[in-house]
Design an enzyme around this catalytic site. Structure first.
Site, PDB file in Angstrom:
ATOM      1  N   LYS A 248      -0.635  -6.664   9.189  1.00 40.77           N
ATOM      2  CA  LYS A 248       0.706  -6.044   8.238  1.00 40.77           C
ATOM      3  C   LYS A 248       1.100  -5.222   9.361  1.00 40.77           C
ATOM      4  O   LYS A 248       0.884  -4.418   9.995  1.00 40.77           O
ATOM      5  CB  LYS A 248       0.243  -5.301   7.066  1.00 40.77           C
TER       6      LYS A 248
ATOM      7  N   ARG B  92       9.943  11.889   9.715  1.00 34.92           N
ATOM      8  CA  ARG B  92      10.507  11.797   8.318  1.00 34.92           C
ATOM      9  C   ARG B  92      11.033  13.259   8.012  1.00 34.92           C
ATOM     10  O   ARG B  92      10.454  14.179   7.601  1.00 34.92           O
ATOM     11  CB  ARG B  92       9.469  11.431   7.345  1.00 34.92           C
TER      12      ARG B  92
ATOM     13  N   HIS C 104       7.459  -1.209   7.539  1.00 33.69           N
ATOM     14  CA  HIS C 104       6.759  -0.172   7.152  1.00 33.69           C
ATOM     15  C   HIS C 104       7.870   0.306   5.916  1.00 33.69           C
ATOM     16  O   HIS C 104       7.854   1.925   5.737  1.00 33.69           O
ATOM     17  CB  HIS C 104       6.299   0.834   7.780  1.00 33.69           C
TER      18      HIS C 104
ATOM     19  N   GLY D 209       0.334   5.493   0.031  1.00 34.90           N
ATOM     20  CA  GLY D 209      -0.848   6.473  -0.099  1.00 34.90           C
ATOM     21  C   GLY D 209      -0.619   7.588  -0.947  1.00 34.90           C
ATOM     22  O   GLY D 209       0.762   7.804  -1.119  1.00 34.90           O
TER      23      GLY D 209
ATOM     24  N   PRO E  22       0.735  -1.104  -0.055  1.00 38.88           N
ATOM     25  CA  PRO E  22       0.026   0.117   0.021  1.00 38.88           C
ATOM     26  C   PRO E  22       0.741   1.474   0.029  1.00 38.88           C
ATOM     27  O   PRO E  22       1.809   1.377   0.824  1.00 38.88           O
ATOM     28  CB  PRO E  22      -0.715  -0.206   1.425  1.00 38.88           C
TER      29      PRO E  22
ATOM     30  N   ARG F 219       9.912   3.411   7.322  1.00 38.23           N
ATOM     31  CA  ARG F 219       9.450   4.839   7.658  1.00 38.23           C
ATOM     32  C   ARG F 219       8.773   5.092   8.643  1.00 38.23           C
ATOM     33  O   ARG F 219       8.260   6.298   8.963  1.00 38.23           O
ATOM     34  CB  ARG F 219       8.416   4.979   6.118  1.00 38.23           C
TER      35      ARG F 219
END
Length: 385
Positions: free
Chosen positions: A254, A165, A278, A80, A78, A281
């Site tokens: 997940k 981030r 992830h 986004g 996935p 991230r």
């Protein structure tokens, strides 16, 4: 640049087309971004041990996941806001997944509605959701996935808080988003992207969340509302149990890395687990999923289908992961780079390249069937035969 010959080439093409603020959103990780390096380095700690003088004229890399047969042991993680990088990117990814016959995990933060994605690729779209702070929205998302006849529901659980981030922060890609002069100046260096962005009306709508906003809300308002609902630090095993009660189809969790969490997921009725950090991230210091696969496989056994993502870039990576217990691998950045640079054709090229690499590795190691791979074909890279 010549036609891409590996997944790394798509990153270069995306960087040429996208302004820095958009490219860094895809490319970046958390904190010092050491986790991304560990995700890749983990694969180098293993070597594939080939067997020769075996007839490998016929090879089969198809896999069965939750009652459906897919052409290859790969799929799209996935991702986004894909529509920001190319208008209609989510639909292109769904189309590419359908053509290649692999799973596409549609992000709940996508710019394409669950219902529309399921119409494009009814046999390939899985729906990935984040639990929100509003149980009513959680219930409605599950209901919508069920009504759209989505085959597999995936709950991502590794985002209890927004991560640090730093590339996004330096570039000004934060909520609420404001188009500052510096951002506009950088964007003008990529006129092709700017023209498409303006023709599409600016910031794309997070369509899955539009029903929960006020009537007539702008894309920025919907995105800001999404930011108030997620992350949801109150998400717990009780949340998973509530979804399990409502969702009768295959349920995948997940973002797990600890064997005890994997055990608990199976106890609550999850049929699948995607071992993931992830894409590095979220928690920069988290272990790579590949290093945790053996321990999780040891406690889960055959009670659930194990899969993984984070750092997968080569066909040999997929083969190594299978030898350690993962039935399939997913990746997000490569297909996002590819669709940003080349549209749906780019994503289709990613799958074609990975299919060729997996096939070549299976042939080289003397294993004609992906599904029979196990530890016999693997050894630690620091040992000698």
């Amino acid at each position: 640049m010549p036609k891409p010959i590996n997944l790394h080439d798509f990153r270069v093409l995306a960087q040429r087309r996208l302004p820095k603020i958009a490219f860094d959103f895809i490319d970046g990780g958390a904190d010092d971004e050491l986790g991304m390096l560990r995700n890749r380095e983990a694969f180098s700690t293993y070597q594939l041990l080939p067997r020769y003088l075996i007839d490998v004229t016929h090879r089969d890399q198809s896999v069965e996941l939750f009652g459906r047969r897919y052409a290859s042991p790969i799929g799209i993680s996935p991702t986004g806001m894909a529509g920001l990088f190319r208008t209609g990117a989510d639909a292109m990814l769904a189309g590419a997944a359908k053509k290649a016959n692999v799973p596409f995990l549609l992000s709940s933060a996508s710019n394409l509605k669950i219902e529309d994605a399921a119409k494009i690729a009814p046999e390939n779209v899985w729906f990935q959701m984040y639990a929100t702070s509003d149980p009513r929205i959680n219930e409605d998302l599950v209901k919508r996935a069920r009504n759209a006849n989505v085959g597999v529901l995936v709950i991502t659980v590794d985002v209890p808080v927004n991560s640090n981030r730093e590339r996004n922060r330096r570039n000004g890609f934060t909520r609420p988003f404001r188009m500052t002069p510096a951002i506009m100046l950088d964007a003008l260096t990529k006129p092709g992207w700017v023209i498409e962005y303006l023709k599409a009306g600016g910031m794309p709508m997070m369509s899955n969340w539009q029903p929960y906003a006020r009537e007539g809300a702008s894309a920025n308002e919907v995105a800001d509302m999404y930011g108030t609902l997620t992350p949801a630090p109150m998400t717990s095993w009780e949340t998973v149990a509530a979804v399990r009660e409502q969702w009768k189809g295959p349920l995948v969790i997940k973002g797990l890395l600890h064997p005890d969490d994997a055990t608990q997921a199976v106890k609550l009725g999850a049929q699948g687990i995607i071992v993931s950090n992830h894409g590095a991230r979220q928690l920069d210091n988290a272990p790579s999923p590949l290093t945790m696969l053996p321990a999780i496989k040891a406690v889960v056994g055959d009670r659930a289908t194990l899969m993984m993502d984070s750092g997968v870039r080569r066909g040999s990576d997929v083969v190594i992961a299978k030898c350690l217990g993962a039935e399939s691998c997913f990746f997000g950045r490569p297909t996002l780079y590819a669709v940003a640079a080349l549209g749906q054709d780019g994503a289709e090229q990613v799958f074609a390249i990975m299919r060729r690499e997996i096939d070549a590795v299976l042939t080289q190691i003397g294993c004609g069937n992906f599904n029979v791979l196990d530890g016999r074909y693997l050894q630690p890279s620091f040992t000698s035969v």
